[in-house]
Motif scaffolding. Sequence first.
Motif, mmCIF file in Angstrom:
data_model
loop_
_atom_site.group_PDB
_atom_site.id
_atom_site.type_symbol
_atom_site.label_atom_id
_atom_site.label_comp_id
_atom_site.label_asym_id
_atom_site.label_seq_id
_atom_site.Cartn_x
_atom_site.Cartn_y
_atom_site.Cartn_z
ATOM 1 N N VAL A 154 0.719 -1.118 0.193
ATOM 2 C CA VAL A 154 0.289 -0.123 0.163
ATOM 3 C C VAL A 154 1.077 1.454 -0.578
ATOM 4 N N GLY A 155 2.196 1.325 -1.239
ATOM 5 C CA GLY A 155 2.734 2.309 -1.116
ATOM 6 C C GLY A 155 2.100 3.416 -1.335
ATOM 7 N N VAL A 156 2.700 4.335 -1.404
ATOM 8 C CA VAL A 156 2.205 5.834 -1.278
ATOM 9 C C VAL A 156 1.848 6.256 -3.053
ATOM 10 N N ALA A 157 2.809 4.969 -3.628
ATOM 11 C CA ALA A 157 2.619 5.879 -5.016
ATOM 12 C C ALA A 157 1.371 5.604 -5.755
ATOM 13 N N GLY A 158 0.102 5.130 -5.057
ATOM 14 C CA GLY A 158 -1.253 4.648 -5.227
ATOM 15 C C GLY A 158 -1.522 4.660 -4.234
ATOM 16 N N ILE A 159 -1.889 5.564 -3.763
ATOM 17 C CA ILE A 159 -2.591 5.882 -1.922
ATOM 18 C C ILE A 159 -3.663 5.744 -2.240
ATOM 19 N N HIS A 160 -4.383 5.388 -3.180
ATOM 20 C CA HIS A 160 -5.723 5.472 -2.386
ATOM 21 C C HIS A 160 -6.045 3.526 -2.286
ATOM 22 N N ARG A 161 -4.952 2.829 -2.550
ATOM 23 C CA ARG A 161 -4.856 1.301 -2.098
ATOM 24 C C ARG A 161 -4.557 1.721 -0.242
#
Lengths: 248, 248, 248, 248, 248, 248, 248, 248
Positions: A154-161
């Motif tokens: 859930v890394g911040v590159a795809g923060i919606h995850r």
Amino acid sequence: MNKAEIRALLEQVKKQELEVDTALKAMEDLPYKELGFAKIDNHRELRVGYPEVVYCEGKTVEQVKAIFQFMYAKESNILGTRANAEMYASVQAVCPEARYNTLGRTITVQKNPACQTESYIAIVAAGTSDAAVVEEAFETASILGNKVQKIMDVGVAGIHRLFDHMDTIRGAKVIIVVAGMEGALASVIGGLVDKPVIAVPTSVGYGANFGGLAALLSMLNSCASGISVVNIDNGFGAAYSASIINKL
Amino acid sequence: MNKAEIRALLEQVKKQELEVDTALKAMEDLPYKELGFAKIDNHRELRVGYPEVVYCEGKTVEQVKAIFQFMYAKESNILGTRANAEMYASVQAVCPEARYNTLGRTITVQKNPACQTESYIAIVAAGTSDAAVVEEAFETASILGNKVQKIMDVGVAGIHRLFDHMDTIRGAKVIIVVAGMEGALASVIGGLVDKPVIAVPTSVGYGANFGGLAALLSMLNSCASGISVVNIDNGFGAAYSASIINKL
Amino acid sequence: MNKAEIRALLEQVKKQELEVDTALKAMEDLPYKELGFAKIDNHRELRVGYPEVVYCEGKTVEQVKAIFQFMYAKESNILGTRANAEMYASVQAVCPEARYNTLGRTITVQKNPACQTESYIAIVAAGTSDAAVVEEAFETASILGNKVQKIMDVGVAGIHRLFDHMDTIRGAKVIIVVAGMEGALASVIGGLVDKPVIAVPTSVGYGANFGGLAALLSMLNSCASGISVVNIDNGFGAAYSASIINKL
Amino acid sequence: MNKAEIRALLEQVKKQELEVDTALKAMEDLPYKELGFAKIDNHRELRVGYPEVVYCEGKTVEQVKAIFQFMYAKESNILGTRANAEMYASVQAVCPEARYNTLGRTITVQKNPACQTESYIAIVAAGTSDAAVVEEAFETASILGNKVQKIMDVGVAGIHRLFDHMDTIRGAKVIIVVAGMEGALASVIGGLVDKPVIAVPTSVGYGANFGGLAALLSMLNSCASGISVVNIDNGFGAAYSASIINKL
Amino acid sequence: MNKAEIRALLEQVKKQELEVDTALKAMEDLPYKELGFAKIDNHRELRVGYPEVVYCEGKTVEQVKAIFQFMYAKESNILGTRANAEMYASVQAVCPEARYNTLGRTITVQKNPACQTESYIAIVAAGTSDAAVVEEAFETASILGNKVQKIMDVGVAGIHRLFDHMDTIRGAKVIIVVAGMEGALASVIGGLVDKPVIAVPTSVGYGANFGGLAALLSMLNSCASGISVVNIDNGFGAAYSASIINKL
Amino acid sequence: MNKAEIRALLEQVKKQELEVDTALKAMEDLPYKELGFAKIDNHRELRVGYPEVVYCEGKTVEQVKAIFQFMYAKESNILGTRANAEMYASVQAVCPEARYNTLGRTITVQKNPACQTESYIAIVAAGTSDAAVVEEAFETASILGNKVQKIMDVGVAGIHRLFDHMDTIRGAKVIIVVAGMEGALASVIGGLVDKPVIAVPTSVGYGANFGGLAALLSMLNSCASGISVVNIDNGFGAAYSASIINKL
Amino acid sequence: MNKAEIRALLEQVKKQELEVDTALKAMEDLPYKELGFAKIDNHRELRVGYPEVVYCEGKTVEQVKAIFQFMYAKESNILGTRANAEMYASVQAVCPEARYNTLGRTITVQKNPACQTESYIAIVAAGTSDAAVVEEAFETASILGNKVQKIMDVGVAGIHRLFDHMDTIRGAKVIIVVAGMEGALASVIGGLVDKPVIAVPTSVGYGANFGGLAALLSMLNSCASGISVVNIDNGFGAAYSASIINKL
Amino acid sequence: MNKAEIRALLEQVKKQELEVDTALKAMEDLPYKELGFAKIDNHRELRVGYPEVVYCEGKTVEQVKAIFQFMYAKESNILGTRANAEMYASVQAVCPEARYNTLGRTITVQKNPACQTESYIAIVAAGTSDAAVVEEAFETASILGNKVQKIMDVGVAGIHRLFDHMDTIRGAKVIIVVAGMEGALASVIGGLVDKPVIAVPTSVGYGANFGGLAALLSMLNSCASGISVVNIDNGFGAAYSASIINKL
């Protein structure tokens, strides 16, 4: 052993209620087992019910085996970290129920049924590549008797995850954040929760990552409050601290 | 605002029980005050009853004053860190009861009587020279409503001074260890207690200390378990984390 | 050769009591053996009765063998450090009584019965994983003719293990402290004894340990007095310094 | 206090030869004076006849004054290091015979006539710019009761200046080498003597010197044996270690 | 989803034009696929037509295979970086048209005919040894649909080689400069063009290169304007940024 | 091509003594051979009679072979550095007289009889373990046509070995000093000679040597004048600079 | 001047249509003004319409004044960066309309009405303390003729403040992210937009921030794609690169 | 003094042709003046006709004055580096013709008319801000008797400014390149000339420049051959080395 306890002992000796040898023994402080190359600390176990922990790296296979063999006789749970497959094989010969987590490099011997906590520790990881550290933390927290929830990738590159799992994260009593590269996940989670966050920088990355230094500095300098940090790749340490907090 | 809450709102709108504007407002997420040069986060305060925290370094005296003035109108406690005397003078003009800790460089405004915890945080410092960091931690923990015990000058060079205070240290719910130079105090305490230890390396020292790097690396590599670390000289961060744990 | 000695020589030459060639020889300063790729220093040996020391790393197997073979003819004790098994095999062919310490990576040839000191050097190690450095120090101190006491696995995470051995430690004339990770053991011992402490940081650890840097900086910044430090993993250097002190 | 001593005490209590309170007092371990902001260690002084040492940097002028005032009542010698002129002025008000070494930044109070050693410590410095560190070492060694020989400005850029003083250097029981820039002097002296060498890197230099790092690394990696190293600019530490060795 | 869109949805719900479930679904934000060990971000793809990118290092062969297999079903182009040959073999089993660039360590699956840009990205490299990074950048830029011109081996040691290609370089819309050692090529090109320059330091070199640090610092400190920098050896990142700019 | 030469060309064109194409060609600046993956610089060779130099590390075996093959056709001497045995084997297939220095990792092809200098370059090395760097420097200086004197194993730990060779060292026109560990040899020699000294730090050592950083910093901070430094282990660079100076 | 242009010139000379001197002058490449201590580059201005940029740090007040005076005569816009108030005072004496931005330390002289872009650059800053760097970037982008939107104080510790401005951020053609401490804002924005992101680490922070190193490493290691980085505190460089992109 | 010379002396003593005292004196090696705090090396001056050099930083004003006063009596030229204005004032009182270069921080006393070289040293600097280092190099080279050419502000950001001065640069016997920031100028010049290049990194720059580290690493890793490097800001050292080479 504090002043009051020593006074009590002395009074008992004076009143002849206590033998000198018994008093002496009570005052002695030798709570460890001498194996020659190692001194196994029995004290911690008795005091806090925690299992023994063996840091296997830098020890020989024979030393690891001997330490497990000694501990195995004592009916306590055992955790070995940074263990390789060869060490596991030698341990298995003396502790048949020993279990090995290949990714996390842990050997665990669960002799007593775990009396699990009701509250749980959340282990949140930025990427799939951080899994080794996550597994070390997971095995440590579990053998220490904690309920654990893992949330991967859930890394911040795809923060919606990340946002989709905020309920699980906020529900934890303490949160372990595992992240390599720039380690920004710790700051983002730190800004969203009111629980203690223990951040574990990992050595995942390359180049100016310098073996985890980038994530480490990032986490130490977090603009979010409530974050404390352990050594690079130290999943064990994070879980150990989290366990103490979870059991408060 | 989670899925269930949004569904509830939508149902109310559908049933005309709720105005669109009211629903919209409820869904809006603007919990901050725009001051132009700063956006003050109201959200955290409402949610967790914590005071506002202002990191003063790098802000102008006017900006610090304006932020305190705005917060002061809201009846919450306020904490300013890394503030100099000039900032304090300007804040005092608008918040007469503001208090300044010269050593700790904090400005505090205590508008609400502190509802203090029963358990306490122990702040243990290696040397007299670490006092500035201790004071920042002390003011932070206090304004956040924690009972605090300070134990000064118990560095490992004269370890018997530490042992005499072990009862106070062991009695705490969470322990902050403040140490510069080689920071060994964190490891020694970490090996003696079963409480969470938050270690604060300080920049006290010279030469190969490299501004606190020696103590920082020392604490991150501690052979004792249960220790997590915050940034060099970050008394605030340690106390904030400790407060969350103390209030669990 | 100082001024007074040169004057004496000159007077003898003037009085024809001494041949020019003899005087010249006395003034010559060529106390080494030229092997082409190496110049073996005979001077130190004659002067102080110390054995020859060969730093084997970075030398070829053939070079190591040739150096041992040359020294072997001279009836002095020989010490090779950082030697691998292949080097040992080749040395054994020419020095049958050569002994190899696998962990410490030393080759020793004891041709003269050791005339051991009465006072002893204590080698105190924090963990089992520091054993390689301990062994290098042990072999060095022993071949140099010192009595040695080894105390293993007394790191500060379980400080009661250390206290139990304080009598042995305090009884030494000089103390070598070997520790990796955060190296706190050096400070703790340094605060408890009044003997010279030589601290050896080891590369045991991971992450922000940076190959022993954490322990090195920790030891250099110790708050305890009376500690001096050698290079990371330099068991040889610590033992060599300790031997000079032990023999004072 | 070891096992045998405790047994003896217990036996005396049992036989009513000793009061509980007296035994308790004997077992108490509180050999320090609580000043609030500092805990002054009386123990070391009693045990080893060494003067008190006050590290003044990071303390307020008032704290330094108070510590000297307390110690002054005890008739022991006192040494303050890293003290500024203002601190000295305040100390002088309460300890009239206090002496200040401007270059070395030390305050010394010599209440007892020094009982000097017969053997001496040689302090050898590479350049005139290293004088501040030399003076700190000199004052420390002197107040600790050692005879000292200073040899200034014999850096390796003009190595003949060094050779002219080799007799004085070789005559010492222990040698302190003080050098900045590349610190090569330590290696050169280390190769020429058979005495313990304590090397002090200084921050003299610029550019890639990085505040003494160049000299520090140079000394730690010395190809000569018998050298141990203290922190950058740590003249006090070198002299303290040298004093222990000189008094063996 | 902004305020206006939410208002519109709410109005529709109020007017019963929209089901609560449909509104809810529209407001949900779950644009990723849960694979257990990974959460694949579908969002970016839909939004910008970019292919999926898989960072393969630190993932197991099975994980890489599973991710490619899932993506392969979606008809989008796929790019895997830092992939080894074994990973490629396993991917090929499920994506027959997967292509492997041995030097650049990329796996590419081109399912849709590339709609190439008219403008081009120039990739300029200092030396032949930088080819691995060039190839990663080339494959990335190509699969993202960009026209690319590669210019190899024009380092500043023979600057006339560079000048001969200035027309091609100046003709690009954005320029990627790849250089190891001292990375001076970035500054030289930056001073000669008026196009955005993205500099990629490489780890080519030895000694005081420190794994690319020399080139990295050099590029960050360039005296030429218009240069921005990515991580050491990060050919992918440079090409990704360049692609965004090239498509503006 | 300077202003005067361009004016001359223009005058010739004006007078129709020169074709436009010929003038253009003369003004073109394309003195390199395009091999696709590399651009071989012919210019330097023509200008200064120096052989081609191929830095082999990071190139494929095929690339190295192709470059040697191309150069071989041109009758110039060739030097390949950092070449492995496999590269040598492939080169030998196309350049039968190629010679390999295993220790120095160089491939040399001497097609023209060396026209050697009368003055010589001295290469002075501290230890036997520095031999690889010495050999690279030796092969480079030799193929560039210089007379060379090698002096091995004269490190400062036994400084009398150095003094015995001072005549040879002082007789050189330029001196290369090769040293690892603390690199003190450069300072000592620098203080004894009046010739240019080029210092080469080597990565020989361990621990706080940090891959040659200790020697590098030491040499850069030398208290002796007349020393300049090249990259760690850069025997080639030192010899190249020395050759330019030796041929002045 | 490329090959085709030179051929054209030569043809004209041949046809006597052009004087040798005129051709020569056309071929000369002297597009700078010699001021003795500086060579002012006229070329860039003519070529790209950009204003002159003067890096004032390290120049004397007189030098700065002289450079502005010379440029002022040329009717172009001028930008001075890292200028102090004294420099501004001296410049104002010769350029009356010069304007000074105290926070950003820029001097700007806008002689030509700015022909502003339609698209805009967004400058997004994590904290109020980053304002100095924001102002340098703002002044640079503005004088270069760009429309700019500033968004202050949206650091990740209160991430909802950022989300409220996503429309403005996404609407920009290029985004500059300015952040100190751990610099996580760059990664978060990088993951939310499809525009080029230029990240500027700032030296805001303390302790293990090491003067901006933490933010720099964090940004270089970002897990988000499309981010490139400039030097610490380099607001000018970021704006210059952004301007080139914004004007493509 | 070598073996042959000693033999000759001995023979003369034997033949009574030489007094013991005379021989002794000839063999004595005391070529320095003892000032107490400094030992002034007379030897170098006599041997090579070079002036005395005084490194003033870290010395007191009184010490600098005393050293100049002593030297002044000896009729040699004198150079003081890193001197401040106060030092100059005190020197001027005893050496009336002393000259001070404010920018270069040098004091020079030219007592003998310089016998200048015919060949010249070129000092080439990247920017105006590098002037302090240029001036130190210029004063050093001049007082050592060299002809010098200074070329300022030809950094690679406007490389055409450099090319216009290539004739002057190529005409030098040795070239000093002074550059801060990324130091690329050294590589560019190194690739264009066949003369020895001595590169001086300067501390000009900010942020990731780390006090000149960026330029230093850049120059050490130069892809051009024939470059050697001195310490950051070490204009003196570069000029001293250049002078030795220029006078060969």
